[in-house]
Design a protein around this motif. Structure first.
Motif, short mmCIF file in Angstrom:
data_model
loop_
_atom_site.label_atom_id
_atom_site.label_comp_id
_atom_site.label_asym_id
_atom_site.label_seq_id
_atom_site.Cartn_x
_atom_site.Cartn_y
_atom_site.Cartn_z
N ALA A 28 88.64 53.68 49.31
CA ALA A 28 87.91 53.67 50.59
C ALA A 28 88.67 54.42 51.68
N VAL A 29 89.97 54.16 51.80
CA VAL A 29 90.75 54.80 52.88
C VAL A 29 90.77 56.31 52.70
N GLY A 30 91.03 56.77 51.47
CA GLY A 30 91.08 58.21 51.19
C GLY A 30 89.75 58.89 51.47
N ILE B 14 97.60 33.78 52.62
CA ILE B 14 96.24 34.36 52.68
C ILE B 14 96.30 35.87 52.88
N GLY B 15 95.16 36.51 52.66
CA GLY B 15 95.00 37.92 53.03
C GLY B 15 95.60 38.87 52.02
N ASP B 16 95.95 40.05 52.48
CA ASP B 16 96.43 41.10 51.58
C ASP B 16 97.67 40.68 50.79
N GLU C 52 87.31 57.91 53.45
CA GLU C 52 86.99 57.95 54.88
C GLU C 52 87.75 59.07 55.59
N PHE C 53 89.05 59.18 55.29
CA PHE C 53 89.81 60.27 55.93
C PHE C 53 89.29 61.64 55.50
N ALA C 54 88.95 61.77 54.22
CA ALA C 54 88.44 63.06 53.72
C ALA C 54 87.17 63.44 54.49
N GLY D 103 96.79 41.50 65.88
CA GLY D 103 95.63 42.16 65.26
C GLY D 103 95.95 42.75 63.90
N GLY D 104 97.25 42.95 63.63
CA GLY D 104 97.67 43.42 62.31
C GLY D 104 97.24 44.84 62.00
N VAL D 105 97.24 45.14 60.71
CA VAL D 105 96.85 46.48 60.26
C VAL D 105 95.42 46.77 60.67
N GLY E 21 97.24 53.16 47.95
CA GLY E 21 97.53 51.73 47.92
C GLY E 21 98.68 51.42 48.86
N ARG E 22 99.07 50.13 48.93
CA ARG E 22 100.00 49.71 49.96
C ARG E 22 101.10 48.82 49.41
N LYS E 23 102.19 48.75 50.17
CA LYS E 23 103.34 47.91 49.77
C LYS E 23 103.10 46.49 50.29
N VAL F 174 101.66 32.07 55.33
CA VAL F 174 102.14 33.45 55.22
C VAL F 174 100.93 34.38 55.21
N ALA F 175 100.88 35.25 56.22
CA ALA F 175 99.77 36.22 56.34
C ALA F 175 100.38 37.56 56.73
N SER F 176 101.42 37.95 55.97
CA SER F 176 102.24 39.09 56.38
C SER F 176 101.70 40.44 55.93
N GLY G 147 93.79 37.88 58.90
CA GLY G 147 93.99 36.61 58.20
C GLY G 147 94.66 35.61 59.13
N GLY G 148 95.84 35.98 59.62
CA GLY G 148 96.66 35.05 60.40
C GLY G 148 96.03 34.63 61.72
N TYR G 149 95.44 35.57 62.46
CA TYR G 149 94.96 35.16 63.79
C TYR G 149 93.73 34.27 63.67
P1 FAD Z 1 97.69 42.57 58.05
O1 FAD Z 1 96.51 43.05 58.80
O2 FAD Z 1 98.50 43.54 57.29
O3 FAD Z 1 98.59 41.79 59.10
C1 FAD Z 1 99.85 41.31 58.76
C2 FAD Z 1 100.67 41.17 60.03
O4 FAD Z 1 101.87 40.46 59.71
C3 FAD Z 1 101.12 42.51 60.61
O5 FAD Z 1 100.73 42.58 61.96
C4 FAD Z 1 102.65 42.49 60.48
O6 FAD Z 1 103.30 43.12 61.57
C5 FAD Z 1 102.94 41.00 60.47
N1 FAD Z 1 104.19 40.65 59.79
C6 FAD Z 1 104.55 40.99 58.52
N2 FAD Z 1 105.73 40.42 58.23
C7 FAD Z 1 106.13 39.72 59.33
C8 FAD Z 1 107.26 38.92 59.64
N3 FAD Z 1 108.24 38.72 58.75
N4 FAD Z 1 107.34 38.36 60.87
C9 FAD Z 1 106.34 38.54 61.79
N5 FAD Z 1 105.25 39.29 61.54
C10 FAD Z 1 105.14 39.87 60.33
N6 FAD Z 1 89.41 46.41 55.71
C11 FAD Z 1 88.11 46.16 55.96
O7 FAD Z 1 87.64 45.05 55.67
N7 FAD Z 1 87.30 47.09 56.54
C12 FAD Z 1 87.74 48.33 56.86
O8 FAD Z 1 86.98 49.14 57.38
C13 FAD Z 1 89.10 48.64 56.61
N8 FAD Z 1 89.60 49.85 56.94
C14 FAD Z 1 90.91 50.12 56.72
C15 FAD Z 1 91.41 51.37 57.06
C16 FAD Z 1 92.74 51.68 56.84
C17 FAD Z 1 93.26 53.03 57.22
C18 FAD Z 1 93.60 50.68 56.28
C19 FAD Z 1 95.06 50.99 56.05
C20 FAD Z 1 93.11 49.44 55.93
C21 FAD Z 1 91.77 49.14 56.14
N9 FAD Z 1 91.24 47.89 55.80
C22 FAD Z 1 89.91 47.63 56.02
C23 FAD Z 1 92.08 46.84 55.19
C24 FAD Z 1 92.49 45.78 56.23
O9 FAD Z 1 93.14 46.41 57.30
C25 FAD Z 1 93.38 44.73 55.61
O10 FAD Z 1 92.72 44.19 54.47
C26 FAD Z 1 93.68 43.61 56.57
O11 FAD Z 1 94.32 44.09 57.73
C27 FAD Z 1 94.56 42.54 55.91
O12 FAD Z 1 94.76 41.51 56.83
P2 FAD Z 1 96.03 40.54 56.74
O13 FAD Z 1 95.85 39.56 57.85
O14 FAD Z 1 96.18 40.02 55.37
O15 FAD Z 1 97.31 41.44 56.99
#
Ligand code: FAD
Length: 456
Positions: free
Chosen positions: A177-179, A300-302, A181-183, A38-40, A262-264, A135-137, A14-16
């Motif tokens: 989806a995550v569960g 934006i984003g998660d 794929e790992f399974a 690159g985030g999660v 799910g996630r926090k 905010v894209a945390s 989202g953020g980048y």
């Molecule tokens: P994130 O990717 O979570 O990025 C948020 C960033 O903000 C992080 O880098 C964090 O360090 C940073 N941050 C947080 N708070 C602060 C702060 N206070 N100061 C500075 N930095 C901060 N989605 C798909 O579409 N396809 C897939 O195949 C897929 N596979 C996945 C597999 C797994 C195992 C997991 C866990 C998730 C998967 N997802 C997949 C979901 C996907 O990763 C997320 O939907 C996506 O990363 C969300 O992007 P985002 O930018 O909202 O946040």
């Protein structure tokens, strides 16, 4: 104090993407990221998991090679090497994001950010001024009450992506989806696997027919699937999970328990409430243009909820950057966002499930074209699955399409375009598809809706 038009908190997908789009639009942009760019998605989600899945597919193909006339002997997997490769892939993609920041003149602050006021952000020890804050945390891993991950017996997805030893047996708690794929990965490399899901199907909210067929297919691969089975508790000593299933208690025992429930949401502690931003169940509340209740703060984003997917976050990144630049844009309708699962057979879906079409009271037509009737699928030996298409009855607009089968996530792009253009099944059916290809099944499913299927 350094001054920016936009300060983005978090460099995930989202953020980048938002930062780059904003820079393209002429804004002076800063990004704060406390972990790797690159985030999660890039570091602990989409990318490393798909690298591991690629190894699993290859291993599976090599074991099945004889069916294709190829003799492979003495094949074995080095699970540690699989994990190390996935870490290298993630690092390479993360460096790519850093490169893109430089290329676009975006200043990266490798630090934690907090919002001090609607126009000031603290990044590490420094305070910077922001005309707008995005905010894209995102989110972080979490456990369940009484089932707290310890990195040893009870694992999160982060642990599972880093651990180089293949467990002999695993319980995957959560059939999303995550569960799933790992399974699939653990089973492909030879572990005994059970998936425990509290809802009555895997991939809750996915078209039921697809989910049930996937369940059968995973069952054939030797994965035990328990649905309608909420977890009651886990005994770490005996490594036994108790679930309630059909009014009875049942137990499942394994070396490891992977929690994928799910996630926090990372919205707390950012200083949002003090600026008047509303938060509901942890998710930041935004309007259609992704603006919060505080006029200079966007999200934006998660962290705003909805479909927790990387491409949804990126699409919102573009909309937010353009909205901040004053363009007339709105966030994408969730019915136009595809969702994919990369086990085998793969799943890709867009728009309404049949159950959702019924729930909304839409009059619809539905078709299902099996891969067993498709030349390319038979030639490549991947005949599991089908394309299921749903169109509204009056004008024939395609309102949902659900694909189960190898290659499904690549095939769904055509349906995303079709949804965006509000295409009808007539238009999809009359589009010439190359032969022999898997997407021909989409054309056939569309033709079926008009009673014109050729190959079935
Ligand atoms: P994130 O990717 O979570 O990025 C948020 C960033 O903000 C992080 O880098 C964090 O360090 C940073 N941050 C947080 N708070 C602060 C702060 N206070 N100061 C500075 N930095 C901060 N989605 C798909 O579409 N396809 C897939 O195949 C897929 N596979 C996945 C597999 C797994 C195992 C997991 C866990 C998730 C998967 N997802 C997949 C979901 C996907 O990763 C997320 O939907 C996506 O990363 C969300 O992007 P985002 O930018 O909202 O946040």
């Amino acid at each position: 104090m350094k001054q920016f038009d936009l300060v983005v908190i978090g460099a995930g997908p989202g953020g980048y993407v938002a930062a780059i789009r904003a820079a393209q639009l002429g804004m002076r942009v800063a990004v704060a990221e406390r972990d790797k760019p690159g985030g999660v998605c890039v570091n602990w989600g989409c990318i490393p998991s798909k690298a591991i899945l690629s190894s699993a597919w290859l291993y599976e193909d090599m074991r099945n090679a004889e069916a294709y006339g190829i003799r492979c002997q003495g094949i074995s997997a080095d699970y540690g090497a699989v994990i190390r490769r996935s870490r290298k892939v993630a690092d390479r993609m993360s460096r790519g994001v850093t490169y893109l920041f430089k290329k676009n003149g975006i200043e990266l602050f490798p630090a934690s950010a907090t919002i001090l006021s609607p126009a000031t952000v603290r990044v590490g020890e420094e305070e910077i001024s922001a005309r707008n804050i995005l905010v894209a945390s995102g989110t972080a891993v979490r456990g369940l009450p009484g089932i707290e991950p310890d990195g040893r017996v009870i694992l999160t997805s982060d642990d599972a992506l880093a651990q180089e030893t293949l467990p002999r047996s695993v319980i995957v708690l959560g059939g999303g989806a995550v569960g799933v794929e790992f399974a699939y990965v653990y089973r492909a490399f030879g572990a005994d696997v059970a998936i425990v899901e509290m809802e009555d199907q895997l991939l809750p909210r996915t078209d039921r027919e697809v989910a049930k067929e996937l369940e059968k297919s995973l069952g054939k691969q030797g994965i035990r699937v328990l649905t309608s089975s909420p977890a009651k508790g886990f005994d770490k000593g005996t490594r036994t999970l108790t679930v309630s299933s059909g009014g009875k208690e049942e137990t499942v025992t394994a070396e490891k328990l992977l929690v994928a429930v799910g996630r926090k949401v990372l919205s707390a502690g950012l200083g949002l409430e003090a600026c008047g931003v509303e938060i509901e169940h942890g998710f930041v509340k935004v309007d259609d243009r992704l603006r919060t209740a505080c006029p200079t703060i966007w999200a934006i984003g998660d962290v705003i909820g909805g479909m927790m997917l990387a491409h949804k976050a990126s699409a919102e990144g573009v909309v937010a950057a353009e909205a901040i630049a004053g363009k007339e844009v709105r966030r994408t309708d969730p019915d136009r966002i595809p969702a994919c699962v990369y086990c085998r057979p793969e799943v890709a879906t867009i728009g309404l499930s049949e159950e959702e079409a019924k729930r909304r009271g839409i009059e619809y037509k539905v078709s299902k074209f099996p891969f067993t009737a498709l030349g390319k699928a038979v030639a490549s030996g991947h005949t599991d699955g089908f394309v299921k298409m749903i169109a509204e009855a009056k004008y024939g607009e395609m309102i949902g399409c659900h694909i189960l089968g190898v290659g499904a996530p690549d095939m769904i792009a055509e349906l995303s375009l079709a949804r965006s253009l509000e295409a009808t099944f007539h238009e999809i059916g009359r589009t010439v598809h190359a032969h022999p290809t898997l997407p021909e099944a989409i054309r056939e499913a569309a033709l079926m809706l008009g009673g014109e299927a050729i190959d079935l």
